[in-house]
Design a protein around this motif. Structure first.
Motif, PDB file in Angstrom:
ATOM      1  N   LEU A  57     116.437  16.980  13.451  1.00 48.49           N
ATOM      2  CA  LEU A  57     116.225  16.059  12.344  1.00 48.49           C
ATOM      3  C   LEU A  57     117.559  15.692  11.705  1.00 48.49           C
ATOM      4  O   LEU A  57     118.579  16.344  11.923  1.00 48.49           O
ATOM      5  CB  LEU A  57     115.292  16.684  11.311  1.00 48.49           C
ATOM      6  CG  LEU A  57     113.911  17.111  11.822  1.00 48.49           C
ATOM      7  CD1 LEU A  57     113.078  17.717  10.693  1.00 48.49           C
ATOM      8  CD2 LEU A  57     113.177  15.937  12.459  1.00 48.49           C
ATOM      9  N   LEU A  63     113.244  21.217  15.168  1.00 46.71           N
ATOM     10  CA  LEU A  63     111.841  21.504  15.443  1.00 46.71           C
ATOM     11  C   LEU A  63     111.682  21.733  16.936  1.00 46.71           C
ATOM     12  O   LEU A  63     112.122  20.913  17.743  1.00 46.71           O
ATOM     13  CB  LEU A  63     110.945  20.340  15.007  1.00 46.71           C
ATOM     14  CG  LEU A  63     110.851  20.042  13.512  1.00 46.71           C
ATOM     15  CD1 LEU A  63     109.932  18.848  13.283  1.00 46.71           C
ATOM     16  CD2 LEU A  63     110.344  21.251  12.742  1.00 46.71           C
ATOM     17  N   ALA A  68     104.241  20.777  17.837  1.00 46.52           N
ATOM     18  CA  ALA A  68     104.805  20.715  16.487  1.00 46.52           C
ATOM     19  C   ALA A  68     105.593  19.427  16.283  1.00 46.52           C
ATOM     20  O   ALA A  68     105.530  18.803  15.210  1.00 46.52           O
ATOM     21  CB  ALA A  68     105.700  21.935  16.246  1.00 46.52           C
ATOM     22  N   ILE A  69     106.334  19.005  17.292  1.00 50.61           N
ATOM     23  CA  ILE A  69     107.089  17.759  17.202  1.00 50.61           C
ATOM     24  C   ILE A  69     106.136  16.579  17.053  1.00 50.61           C
ATOM     25  O   ILE A  69     106.364  15.673  16.243  1.00 50.61           O
ATOM     26  CB  ILE A  69     107.997  17.601  18.441  1.00 50.61           C
ATOM     27  CG1 ILE A  69     109.097  18.663  18.414  1.00 50.61           C
ATOM     28  CG2 ILE A  69     108.595  16.201  18.507  1.00 50.61           C
ATOM     29  CD1 ILE A  69     109.904  18.765  19.693  1.00 50.61           C
ATOM     30  N   ARG A  71     103.125  16.697  15.784  1.00 45.18           N
ATOM     31  CA  ARG A  71     102.562  16.794  14.432  1.00 45.18           C
ATOM     32  C   ARG A  71     103.512  16.162  13.412  1.00 45.18           C
ATOM     33  O   ARG A  71     103.080  15.487  12.471  1.00 45.18           O
ATOM     34  CB  ARG A  71     102.307  18.255  14.079  1.00 45.18           C
ATOM     35  CG  ARG A  71     101.080  18.853  14.703  1.00 45.18           C
ATOM     36  CD  ARG A  71      99.839  18.400  13.982  1.00 45.18           C
ATOM     37  NE  ARG A  71      98.666  19.127  14.416  1.00 45.18           N
ATOM     38  CZ  ARG A  71      97.443  18.888  13.968  1.00 45.18           C
ATOM     39  NH1 ARG A  71      97.249  17.933  13.072  1.00 45.18           N
ATOM     40  NH2 ARG A  71      96.418  19.574  14.410  1.00 45.18           N
ATOM     41  N   TYR A  72     104.791  16.403  13.584  1.00 49.26           N
ATOM     42  CA  TYR A  72     105.781  15.816  12.684  1.00 49.26           C
ATOM     43  C   TYR A  72     105.693  14.294  12.714  1.00 49.26           C
ATOM     44  O   TYR A  72     105.624  13.636  11.662  1.00 49.26           O
ATOM     45  CB  TYR A  72     107.180  16.281  13.080  1.00 49.26           C
ATOM     46  CG  TYR A  72     108.291  15.530  12.384  1.00 49.26           C
ATOM     47  CD1 TYR A  72     108.711  15.886  11.113  1.00 49.26           C
ATOM     48  CD2 TYR A  72     108.910  14.432  12.996  1.00 49.26           C
ATOM     49  CE1 TYR A  72     109.713  15.179  10.461  1.00 49.26           C
ATOM     50  CE2 TYR A  72     109.919  13.728  12.369  1.00 49.26           C
ATOM     51  CZ  TYR A  72     110.321  14.102  11.096  1.00 49.26           C
ATOM     52  OH  TYR A  72     111.311  13.392  10.450  1.00 49.26           O
ATOM     53  N   ALA A  75     102.658  12.867  11.013  1.00 48.73           N
ATOM     54  CA  ALA A  75     102.777  12.853   9.553  1.00 48.73           C
ATOM     55  C   ALA A  75     103.655  11.704   9.071  1.00 48.73           C
ATOM     56  O   ALA A  75     103.384  11.073   8.044  1.00 48.73           O
ATOM     57  CB  ALA A  75     103.336  14.187   9.061  1.00 48.73           C
ATOM     58  N   VAL A  76     104.706  11.415   9.814  1.00 48.76           N
ATOM     59  CA  VAL A  76     105.623  10.336   9.437  1.00 48.76           C
ATOM     60  C   VAL A  76     105.028   8.968   9.748  1.00 48.76           C
ATOM     61  O   VAL A  76     105.197   8.007   8.979  1.00 48.76           O
ATOM     62  CB  VAL A  76     106.970  10.518  10.161  1.00 48.76           C
ATOM     63  CG1 VAL A  76     107.892   9.337   9.915  1.00 48.76           C
ATOM     64  CG2 VAL A  76     107.649  11.804   9.711  1.00 48.76           C
TER      65      VAL A  76
END
Length: 210
Positions: A57, A63, A68-69, A71-72, A75-76
């Motif tokens: 980031l 990350l 998980a990446i 999911r990030y 969210a963005v």
């Protein structure tokens, strides 16, 4: 921001497909797994486990882990939603993703990491740990794969996509898993017509080539 990628590896491909579905472009740096670049000091400073992908980031945080990446980025950039919108859909997508990872992807990994010469003493993706190959785990992976494929075929008998009315992260995970399996000669029997139909539809999406 930079995505550390490996062109032919399944976990980075899961992120690339996800980003393609979202229409997101991220600068990438290719990590050559065949030459062992992921085990070199430069990359281990980024991810001490030596696994790909990794997302750096802008603030310097790293990350790791493909889910998980994704999911990030969900969210963005929530549209189009790939992790569901209703509580039931969110739970169903999560449930199926876990099942695909635990029953299908794990089966392929058991076979690959316990048979391929390149993974001698590296039966785990964690670079910190040295583990010998165990042939019995490869045999177990084959049995797991057969059970997983038959179960998913039955589930798809009356639905287009795995976990929701629309294409979702569960479908991405399953597509990557199915294509990963080909590399260790784990196949989908021709009798599993629903799974073959689903795979053809998922493979036809433009994002599948990411």
């Amino acid at each position: 921001m930079k995505l550390y990628d490996a062109p032919w590896a399944p976990s980075p491909r899961r992120v690339r497909i996800f980003l393609a579905e979202k229409g997101i472009e991220v600068p990438r740096e290719a990590i050559d797994l065949r030459s062992g670049q992921h085990l070199a000091d430069e990359y281990l400073r980024i991810n001490p486990r030596g696994a790909v992908p990794a997302l750096a980031l802008d603030d310097g945080e790293i990350l790791c882990e493909s889910a998980a990446i994704c999911r990030y980025f969900e969210a963005v950039n929530p549209d189009p939603p790939l992790f569901g919108t209703s509580p039931a859909a969110i739970g169903r997508i999560e449930s199926w993703t876990r099942r695909i990872e635990g029953d299908g992807y794990a089966a392929v990994a058991y076979v690959l990491r316990n048979t391929a010469p390149a993974f001698q003493n590296r039966a785990t993706p964690n670079a910190i740990v040295s583990l010998p190959q165990i042939p019995e785990l490869a045999a177990r992976g084959t049995v797991m794969w057969e059970a997983f494929a038959h179960g998913l075929d039955q589930w798809l008998a009356d639905r287009e996509w795995i976990a929701d009315d629309t294409y979702s992260f569960a479908d991405i995970t399953a597509l990557v898993t199915m294509d990963f399996a080909k590399g260790v000669k784990l196949t989908i029997p021709e009798s599993l017509v629903h799974l073959h139909r689903w795979h053809a539809a998922a493979s036809a999406r433009p994002s599948a080539g990411a």
